[in-house]
Scaffold this motif. Sequence first.
Motif, mmCIF file in Angstrom:
data_model
loop_
_atom_site.group_PDB
_atom_site.id
_atom_site.type_symbol
_atom_site.label_atom_id
_atom_site.label_comp_id
_atom_site.label_asym_id
_atom_site.label_seq_id
_atom_site.Cartn_x
_atom_site.Cartn_y
_atom_site.Cartn_z
ATOM 1 N N ILE A 138 -62.071 -7.181 -6.809
ATOM 2 C CA ILE A 138 -61.977 -5.794 -6.364
ATOM 3 C C ILE A 138 -60.718 -5.625 -5.520
ATOM 4 N N TYR A 139 -60.003 -4.529 -5.758
ATOM 5 C CA TYR A 139 -58.783 -4.211 -5.026
ATOM 6 C C TYR A 139 -58.944 -2.856 -4.348
ATOM 7 N N SER A 140 -58.412 -2.731 -3.134
ATOM 8 C CA SER A 140 -58.451 -1.474 -2.393
ATOM 9 C C SER A 140 -57.076 -0.827 -2.428
ATOM 10 N N VAL A 141 -57.051 0.467 -2.728
ATOM 11 C CA VAL A 141 -55.812 1.233 -2.839
ATOM 12 C C VAL A 141 -55.775 2.265 -1.713
ATOM 13 N N TYR A 142 -54.779 2.169 -0.847
ATOM 14 C CA TYR A 142 -54.603 3.112 0.266
ATOM 15 C C TYR A 142 -53.408 3.994 -0.068
ATOM 16 N N LEU A 143 -53.629 5.300 -0.178
ATOM 17 C CA LEU A 143 -52.642 6.207 -0.763
ATOM 18 C C LEU A 143 -52.433 7.442 0.107
ATOM 19 N N GLY A 144 -51.167 7.892 0.193
ATOM 20 C CA GLY A 144 -50.869 9.123 0.907
ATOM 21 C C GLY A 144 -49.416 9.508 0.745
ATOM 22 N N GLY A 145 -49.075 10.709 1.191
ATOM 23 C CA GLY A 145 -47.688 11.140 1.169
ATOM 24 C C GLY A 145 -46.838 10.258 2.084
ATOM 25 N N ALA A 146 -45.588 10.021 1.706
ATOM 26 C CA ALA A 146 -44.736 9.090 2.457
ATOM 27 C C ALA A 146 -43.474 9.782 2.958
ATOM 28 N N GLY A 147 -43.426 10.054 4.262
ATOM 29 C CA GLY A 147 -42.210 10.526 4.896
ATOM 30 C C GLY A 147 -41.762 11.918 4.551
ATOM 31 N N VAL A 148 -42.672 12.769 4.094
ATOM 32 C CA VAL A 148 -42.262 14.119 3.686
ATOM 33 C C VAL A 148 -43.034 15.211 4.427
ATOM 34 N N GLY A 149 -43.601 14.876 5.588
ATOM 35 C CA GLY A 149 -44.325 15.881 6.346
ATOM 36 C C GLY A 149 -45.309 15.237 7.298
ATOM 37 N N ARG A 150 -46.190 16.055 7.883
ATOM 38 C CA ARG A 150 -47.204 15.590 8.806
ATOM 39 C C ARG A 150 -48.519 15.343 8.075
ATOM 40 N N TRP A 151 -49.354 14.474 8.651
ATOM 41 C CA TRP A 151 -50.619 14.126 8.027
ATOM 42 C C TRP A 151 -51.566 15.320 7.936
ATOM 43 N N GLU A 175 -63.226 15.988 -3.944
ATOM 44 C CA GLU A 175 -62.100 16.288 -3.056
ATOM 45 C C GLU A 175 -61.081 15.147 -3.124
ATOM 46 N N ILE A 176 -60.098 15.300 -3.986
ATOM 47 C CA ILE A 176 -59.061 14.283 -4.168
ATOM 48 C C ILE A 176 -57.737 14.881 -3.693
ATOM 49 N N ASP A 177 -57.478 14.709 -2.403
ATOM 50 C CA ASP A 177 -56.255 15.263 -1.820
ATOM 51 C C ASP A 177 -55.749 14.353 -0.705
ATOM 52 N N THR A 178 -54.536 14.607 -0.279
ATOM 53 C CA THR A 178 -53.947 13.799 0.788
ATOM 54 C C THR A 178 -52.869 14.601 1.499
ATOM 55 N N GLY A 179 -52.492 14.153 2.683
ATOM 56 C CA GLY A 179 -51.460 14.829 3.448
ATOM 57 C C GLY A 179 -50.075 14.287 3.134
ATOM 58 N N ALA A 180 -49.079 15.121 3.417
ATOM 59 C CA ALA A 180 -47.700 14.754 3.090
ATOM 60 C C ALA A 180 -47.211 13.542 3.889
ATOM 61 N N GLY A 203 -49.718 23.809 -7.707
ATOM 62 C CA GLY A 203 -50.409 24.981 -7.196
ATOM 63 C C GLY A 203 -51.478 24.709 -6.171
ATOM 64 N N THR A 204 -51.680 23.443 -5.764
ATOM 65 C CA THR A 204 -52.760 23.147 -4.824
ATOM 66 C C THR A 204 -52.271 22.884 -3.410
ATOM 67 N N GLY A 205 -50.981 22.898 -3.179
ATOM 68 C CA GLY A 205 -50.510 22.644 -1.825
ATOM 69 C C GLY A 205 -49.054 22.253 -1.797
ATOM 70 N N PHE A 206 -48.655 21.663 -0.698
ATOM 71 C CA PHE A 206 -47.271 21.273 -0.497
ATOM 72 C C PHE A 206 -46.826 20.284 -1.568
ATOM 73 N N ASP A 207 -45.605 20.417 -2.001
ATOM 74 C CA ASP A 207 -45.064 19.532 -3.026
ATOM 75 C C ASP A 207 -44.650 18.208 -2.402
ATOM 76 N N ILE A 208 -45.525 17.234 -2.456
ATOM 77 C CA ILE A 208 -45.219 15.904 -1.926
ATOM 78 C C ILE A 208 -44.240 15.220 -2.874
ATOM 79 N N GLN A 209 -43.020 14.975 -2.392
ATOM 80 C CA GLN A 209 -41.994 14.412 -3.278
ATOM 81 C C GLN A 209 -42.310 12.980 -3.697
ATOM 82 N N ASN A 210 -42.828 12.200 -2.780
ATOM 83 C CA ASN A 210 -43.205 10.839 -3.160
ATOM 84 C C ASN A 210 -44.378 10.366 -2.303
ATOM 85 N N PHE A 211 -45.036 9.342 -2.808
ATOM 86 C CA PHE A 211 -46.222 8.789 -2.157
ATOM 87 C C PHE A 211 -45.950 7.364 -1.705
ATOM 88 N N GLY A 212 -46.804 6.916 -0.811
ATOM 89 C CA GLY A 212 -46.842 5.510 -0.446
ATOM 90 C C GLY A 212 -48.186 4.947 -0.860
#
Length: 264
Positions: free
Chosen positions: A204-217, A90-95, A133-142
């Motif tokens: 080791i580095y930690s990467v925190y990723l999600g949609g940025a400013g293009v919708g609700r979580w 399950e590799i997904d995230t909210g806008a 085809g898997t969901g909302f088109d997230i224009q950009n990420f943070g």
Amino acid sequence: MYNIFQTASPSATDGWVRIADTNNDEKKTGPESQGNKGSVVPWVGTAGNALPFGYTGSSHLNWAAALHSAGDTYEVSTQNALDRYGFKAEIDTGAGAWQDADGPTGWKHQTDIGLIKADEDMWVTLKPSVVTGTGFDIQNFGITVFTGMDTNTGNYSHHGSWNNATKPFTSDNPFGTTGLTYLTHSGTVDADNGLSFLALAGQIYSVYLGGAGVGRWNANVADYKLEISTAANTSPVPVPAAVWLMGSGLVGLMSFGRKKEKTA
């Protein structure tokens, strides 16, 4: 390397590292574990299906990548997990997971967390994009990158915000974690515009990723693909100041010697 934890709803928090039944309803869940109780969730791609890189934290964790040689390119995605391990991770995230459009703030619930470890010093560039085809088109990420990984073994709650005035993305441990030191971030990352950082061998580095400013979580959840490209560290090795001083002294002696010879 991928966490095999699965959710019933796309907007539910994925990546739990443990599951437990603390309300005695005979159903083990991630939230009931609070990240530190019950059974460890197996992974694919790790030795013995253990947590990657000796991870001991209680916050949720979705994927991990071991980078072996500079110049290689890696991919984190559901399709990659399926191709490599026969498992649909399950590799997904909210806008608005990294930064909510109504906030601005980020939300733990849908922010994906990954770990990166390089075998040698190398430049790492991260380029996420939505899988068509898997969901909302997230224009950009943070993306925020931290040095280290979560070492907090206390209770973890996936409820709550981060990336705001009280827990900014430029601070250490914004998830209530321990062991994380802020390194870099960008709120405008996509398939064409990557976020780069120098990864040191063994760190080791930690990467925190999600949609940025293009919708609700909790809405517009989409699968994403993360391209991880690497390049050799070509920065020149710094020369200690003492060497420069010794060198200038030798030049002075050589000049003095030539002067004496000329006037003799």
